[in-house]
Design a protein around this motif. Structure first.
Motif, mmCIF file in Angstrom:
data_model
loop_
_atom_site.group_PDB
_atom_site.id
_atom_site.type_symbol
_atom_site.label_atom_id
_atom_site.label_comp_id
_atom_site.label_asym_id
_atom_site.label_seq_id
_atom_site.Cartn_x
_atom_site.Cartn_y
_atom_site.Cartn_z
ATOM 1 N N GLY A 66 0.431 4.548 -2.673
ATOM 2 C CA GLY A 66 0.175 5.746 -1.903
ATOM 3 C C GLY A 66 1.178 6.703 -2.495
ATOM 4 O O GLY A 66 1.081 7.745 -2.534
ATOM 5 N N PRO B 40 -2.819 13.179 -3.935
ATOM 6 C CA PRO B 40 -3.610 12.381 -3.036
ATOM 7 C C PRO B 40 -4.037 12.890 -1.744
ATOM 8 O O PRO B 40 -3.391 13.413 -1.130
ATOM 9 C CB PRO B 40 -2.521 11.206 -3.001
ATOM 10 C CG PRO B 40 -1.617 11.549 -4.246
ATOM 11 C CD PRO B 40 -1.803 12.978 -4.449
ATOM 12 N N GLU C 214 0.997 -1.140 0.021
ATOM 13 C CA GLU C 214 0.220 0.040 0.020
ATOM 14 C C GLU C 214 0.977 1.305 -0.002
ATOM 15 O O GLU C 214 0.590 2.328 -0.524
ATOM 16 C CB GLU C 214 -0.730 0.008 0.953
ATOM 17 C CG GLU C 214 -1.975 -1.070 1.194
ATOM 18 C CD GLU C 214 -3.020 -0.827 -0.243
ATOM 19 O OE1 GLU C 214 -3.043 0.330 -0.481
ATOM 20 O OE2 GLU C 214 -3.462 -1.928 -0.706
#
Length: 362
Positions: free
Chosen positions: A206, A331, A202
């Motif tokens: 990210g 993000p 992850e």
């Protein structure tokens, strides 16, 4: 020489077939739609692409456009010719040599058939992704056999003209080798890179930025569709991938050496990167010929309705043409960066105008 297209039959209402139909409808051509998937036909019809084909009672078309996977082109062509569905026929599959060879084996009438391929598409598929302007300015390969009648060639050329494409006459085998380099092998390479993300941690996802999105964008296309394309052009694609694999293997070996303290290994890496730049620079610009050098103006843009419209309004007010635009999202934040590619002499003018109107220009 007959080239007027008053009625066109489109068989296969996916992305390409429906886009062809929509483009033709803008010129008031009557378009008849056919597909084994009735839901696809209904959606294409609702989008204004044409009307249902009634093979028993409908009119004979001036041209039939076969928009089916490469493996099914020849059998579809034979069926349509046996029905006398049209005066002339073409297909829009992305592989040309095998369908032509198979059509000859089936004893199709090659006098009325000109194979073609519009080099345009999207990572999305189906009639819902279709656009009337999909082919504007795009190359459209024509691969006529020696048997093809002049009238058949004229009809397909007229189709390309109405769709806004740029016709390029090329031998079928040469076409397949070319698209292996510029389309088919790059798709496999993009899929290989994207496959690394399937099991990535992850934290890596990210940190994903625009670079990985650019490289993997086409990997989101329909696997079933691409299996048919790759199967029809397997040998040329394999040759390109083998060459790419050699480059990657050599780069991996050099990087291993570099990690082990061999500073001379940087030469091999640099050589590959420079070759990459040289290849990239050979890609034609949007109007053909060498790609012009643009300046990118970056603007912070909020993730709210109407922001892009406001941004382009400023460009219009100061008379700056945006040659290209790319959005990079931040993000976790309700904003991103709009990258506007403009002519070098327009960059300062646009930047000043944006700042004066309250835009944040880094």
């Amino acid at each position: 020489m007959a080239s007027a297209l008053r009625t066109v039959l489109v068989v296969g209402t996916g992305l390409i077939g429906t886009s062809v139909a929509l483009a033709l409808r803008q010129h008031d051509v009557r378009v008849l739609l056919a597909d084994r998937d009735q839901a696809a036909v209904r959606l294409a019809r609702e989008l204004g692409a044409g009307e249902d084909w009634q093979p028993e009672s409908g009119p004979r078309a001036d041209l039939a456009v076969i928009s089916v996977p490469p493996a099914h082109v020849a059998t579809e062509l034979l069926d349509l010719q046996q029905r006398d569905a049209a005066a002339y026929y073409t297909d829009v599959a992305s592989v040309k040599a095998e369908p032509i060879h198979r059509a000859a084996q089936l004893d199709c009438d090659l006098r009325t058939y000109v194979a073609s391929h519009p080099l345009a598409g999207r990572e999305r598929s189906g009639p819902g992704a279709a656009r009337a302007d999909l082919f504007l300015g795009r190359p459209w390969a024509l691969c006529p056999t020696p048997e093809a009648a002049p009238e058949a060639r004229a009809a397909v050329l007229r189709l390309v003209e109405l769709c806004g494409g740029n016709p390029v006459v090329v031998d079928a085998a040469e076409h397949d080798r070319a698209v292996a380099v510029v389309s088919h092998a790059p798709h496999v390479a993009a899929s290989a890179v994207a496959a690394r993300l399937a099991d990535a941690p992850e934290v890596a996802l990210g940190l994903a930025g625009q670079g990985v999105r650019d490289v993997t964008r086409i990997a989101g296309s329909d696997p079933g569709l691409w299996l048919g394309i790759l199967s029809g052009n397997a040998a040329p694609v394999a040759e390109v991938l083998e060459a790419v694999s050699r480059d990657l293997a050599e780069a991996a070996t050099a990087l291993r050496s570099l990690a082990g303290g061999d500073g001379t290994a940087t030469d091999d890496i640099t050589h590959l990167l420079k070759r990459g730049v040289a290849g990239h620079d050979r890609i034609p610009g949007k109007h053909g010929g060498p790609a012009p050098a643009y300046v990118v103006v970056q603007v912070v843009i909020g993730d709210r309705p109407g922001q892009l419209a406001r941004l382009f309004q400023v460009c219009d007010e100061v008379g700056v043409n945006v040659e290209d635009v790319r959005l990079e999202h931040a993000p976790g934040l309700p904003l991103g960066i709009a990258e506007l590619s403009v002519q070098p002499d327009a960059a300062a003018v646009l930047s000043q105008a944006l700042r004066e109107r309250g835009w944040q220009v880094p």
